[in-house]
Design a protein around this motif. Structure first.
Motif, mmCIF file in Angstrom:
data_model
loop_
_atom_site.group_PDB
_atom_site.id
_atom_site.type_symbol
_atom_site.label_atom_id
_atom_site.label_comp_id
_atom_site.label_asym_id
_atom_site.label_seq_id
_atom_site.Cartn_x
_atom_site.Cartn_y
_atom_site.Cartn_z
ATOM 1 N N THR A 215 -11.674 6.379 7.720
ATOM 2 C CA THR A 215 -13.120 6.460 7.829
ATOM 3 C C THR A 215 -13.506 5.725 9.108
ATOM 4 N N SER A 216 -14.780 5.537 9.325
ATOM 5 C CA SER A 216 -15.177 4.864 10.566
ATOM 6 C C SER A 216 -14.663 3.431 10.629
ATOM 7 N N ARG A 217 -14.512 2.778 9.467
ATOM 8 C CA ARG A 217 -14.104 1.365 9.474
ATOM 9 C C ARG A 217 -12.835 1.062 8.684
ATOM 10 N N LEU A 218 -12.337 2.029 7.967
ATOM 11 C CA LEU A 218 -11.265 1.752 7.008
ATOM 12 C C LEU A 218 -10.081 2.700 7.151
ATOM 13 N N VAL A 219 -8.945 2.228 6.683
ATOM 14 C CA VAL A 219 -7.771 3.078 6.469
ATOM 15 C C VAL A 219 -7.441 2.999 4.980
ATOM 16 N N ILE A 220 -7.281 4.154 4.378
ATOM 17 C CA ILE A 220 -6.892 4.235 2.967
ATOM 18 C C ILE A 220 -5.464 4.739 2.947
ATOM 19 N N ARG A 221 -4.581 3.928 2.385
ATOM 20 C CA ARG A 221 -3.148 4.169 2.526
ATOM 21 C C ARG A 221 -2.409 3.726 1.274
ATOM 22 N N PRO A 222 -1.138 4.145 1.119
ATOM 23 C CA PRO A 222 -0.382 3.667 -0.037
ATOM 24 C C PRO A 222 -0.218 2.149 -0.003
ATOM 25 N N LEU A 223 -0.197 1.565 -1.161
ATOM 26 C CA LEU A 223 0.150 0.151 -1.278
ATOM 27 C C LEU A 223 1.638 -0.023 -1.016
ATOM 28 N N THR A 224 2.015 -1.172 -0.482
ATOM 29 C CA THR A 224 3.423 -1.483 -0.253
ATOM 30 C C THR A 224 3.708 -2.894 -0.768
ATOM 31 N N VAL A 225 4.981 -3.232 -0.891
ATOM 32 C CA VAL A 225 5.345 -4.581 -1.358
ATOM 33 C C VAL A 225 4.834 -5.652 -0.402
ATOM 34 N N ARG A 226 4.639 -5.294 0.868
ATOM 35 C CA ARG A 226 4.126 -6.269 1.839
ATOM 36 C C ARG A 226 2.675 -6.653 1.572
ATOM 37 N N ASP A 227 2.000 -5.881 0.734
ATOM 38 C CA ASP A 227 0.606 -6.172 0.409
ATOM 39 C C ASP A 227 0.452 -7.235 -0.670
ATOM 40 N N LEU A 228 1.555 -7.731 -1.227
ATOM 41 C CA LEU A 228 1.460 -8.635 -2.373
ATOM 42 C C LEU A 228 0.536 -9.830 -2.137
ATOM 43 N N PRO A 229 0.611 -10.561 -1.022
ATOM 44 C CA PRO A 229 -0.276 -11.721 -0.879
ATOM 45 C C PRO A 229 -1.756 -11.354 -0.979
ATOM 46 N N GLN A 230 -2.165 -10.302 -0.280
ATOM 47 C CA GLN A 230 -3.575 -9.896 -0.329
ATOM 48 C C GLN A 230 -3.926 -9.282 -1.682
ATOM 49 N N PHE A 231 -2.987 -8.523 -2.261
ATOM 50 C CA PHE A 231 -3.210 -7.899 -3.564
ATOM 51 C C PHE A 231 -3.408 -8.972 -4.629
ATOM 52 N N HIS A 232 -2.554 -9.997 -4.590
ATOM 53 C CA HIS A 232 -2.697 -11.091 -5.547
ATOM 54 C C HIS A 232 -4.002 -11.845 -5.336
ATOM 55 N N ALA A 233 -4.392 -12.026 -4.080
ATOM 56 C CA ALA A 233 -5.661 -12.712 -3.801
ATOM 57 C C ALA A 233 -6.833 -11.980 -4.464
ATOM 58 N N LEU A 234 -6.787 -10.656 -4.467
ATOM 59 C CA LEU A 234 -7.832 -9.872 -5.123
ATOM 60 C C LEU A 234 -7.797 -10.074 -6.637
ATOM 61 N N ILE B 244 -1.755 13.131 -13.472
ATOM 62 C CA ILE B 244 -1.905 11.900 -12.712
ATOM 63 C C ILE B 244 -1.719 10.726 -13.672
ATOM 64 N N ILE B 245 -0.747 9.895 -13.366
ATOM 65 C CA ILE B 245 -0.493 8.708 -14.185
ATOM 66 C C ILE B 245 -1.449 7.606 -13.756
ATOM 67 N N LYS B 246 -1.423 7.281 -12.477
ATOM 68 C CA LYS B 246 -2.337 6.328 -11.851
ATOM 69 C C LYS B 246 -2.155 6.494 -10.353
ATOM 70 N N PHE B 247 -3.242 6.632 -9.641
ATOM 71 C CA PHE B 247 -3.163 6.810 -8.191
ATOM 72 C C PHE B 247 -4.076 5.788 -7.532
ATOM 73 N N THR B 248 -3.518 4.609 -7.305
ATOM 74 C CA THR B 248 -4.255 3.508 -6.691
ATOM 75 C C THR B 248 -3.698 3.255 -5.307
ATOM 76 N N VAL B 249 -4.581 3.263 -4.323
ATOM 77 C CA VAL B 249 -4.166 3.066 -2.935
ATOM 78 C C VAL B 249 -4.915 1.882 -2.337
ATOM 79 N N GLY B 250 -4.403 1.410 -1.221
ATOM 80 C CA GLY B 250 -5.003 0.265 -0.565
ATOM 81 C C GLY B 250 -6.154 0.655 0.344
ATOM 82 N N VAL B 251 -7.145 -0.217 0.392
ATOM 83 C CA VAL B 251 -8.243 -0.104 1.355
ATOM 84 C C VAL B 251 -8.018 -1.200 2.378
ATOM 85 N N ALA B 252 -7.798 -0.811 3.619
ATOM 86 C CA ALA B 252 -7.456 -1.775 4.669
ATOM 87 C C ALA B 252 -8.444 -1.683 5.821
#
Length: 198
Positions: free
Chosen positions: A9-28, A67-75
């Motif tokens: 989008t104009s300000r965001l990237v919507i992408r698959p979550l990865t294991v590298r996202d754990l620190p930010q994911f846990h913060a949420l 669809i089981i669950k389709f959750t992606v990252g907002v970056a």
């Protein structure tokens, strides 16, 4: 389709979550304010790791028909830093319906980013995955999220009542829906009646 999603989008990237996202994911998932209106409790790092691993594992199992669950990252676009999530999956108390959902770090609230992310995800759901209908549920007191849902064009249908005790967390939620034809040809919507107005 599910494993390689990348929406910009104009300000965001919507992408698959990865294991590298754990620190930010846990913060949420440890922020009480982020989880205030959700049925989940604050999570430990290990609990967040388990959820993240499960969500990543769902990518290869999802199909348009199941669809089981389709959750992606907002970056953030400028640095790819995870600031939230969005996605869609079976509604917990009625798995025959597919629910659209989103969540953002409170540091990014009030900027229209939830609408931006969820709007891109809704377009993907209807036009790429081929879903015929989406629903959303929201606590009436969560005014910010109600505004997001209504900006997306979902139509208020009812207040959720009479659920089994296992789903008591959803009792009293506003229930919205939108089908693909309504998405493609918007004609206005019916809003819930607020006590005291907006």
């Amino acid at each position: 389709m599910f494993e390689n999603i990348r929406l910009e989008t104009s300000r965001l990237v919507i992408r698959p979550l990865t294991v590298r996202d754990l620190p930010q994911f846990h913060a949420l998932l440890r922020d009480k304010e982020v989880l205030q209106y959700l049925p989940e409790d604050v999570m430990s790092r290990e609990e967040a790791r388990g959820i993240l691993s499960w969500l990543i594992g769902c990518y290869s199992k999802n199909t348009p028909e199941r669809i089981i669950k389709f959750t992606v990252g907002v970056a953030q676009k400028e640095n790819n830093e995870l600031i939230g999530w969005c996605g869609f999956g079976p509604l917990e108390f009625d798995p025959s319906e597919i629910e659209i959902y989103y969540g953002l770090s409170r540091h990014y609230w009030g900027r229209g980013l939830a609408t931006e992310a969820a709007g891109a995800m809704m377009h993907y759901a209807f036009e790429r995955v081929g879903l015929k209908r989406l629903v959303a549920v929201v606590r009436p007191e969560n005014r910010a999220s109600v505004r997001v849902i209504e900006k997306l064009g979902l139509i208020y249908g009812k207040t959720v009542t009479g659920l089994p005790s296992d789903y008591a967390a959803y009792e009293g939620d506003f229930y919205y829906s939108l089908n693909r034809d309504q998405y493609r040809n918007p004609t206005g919507q019916r809003k819930p009646d607020w006590e005291g107005g907006y």
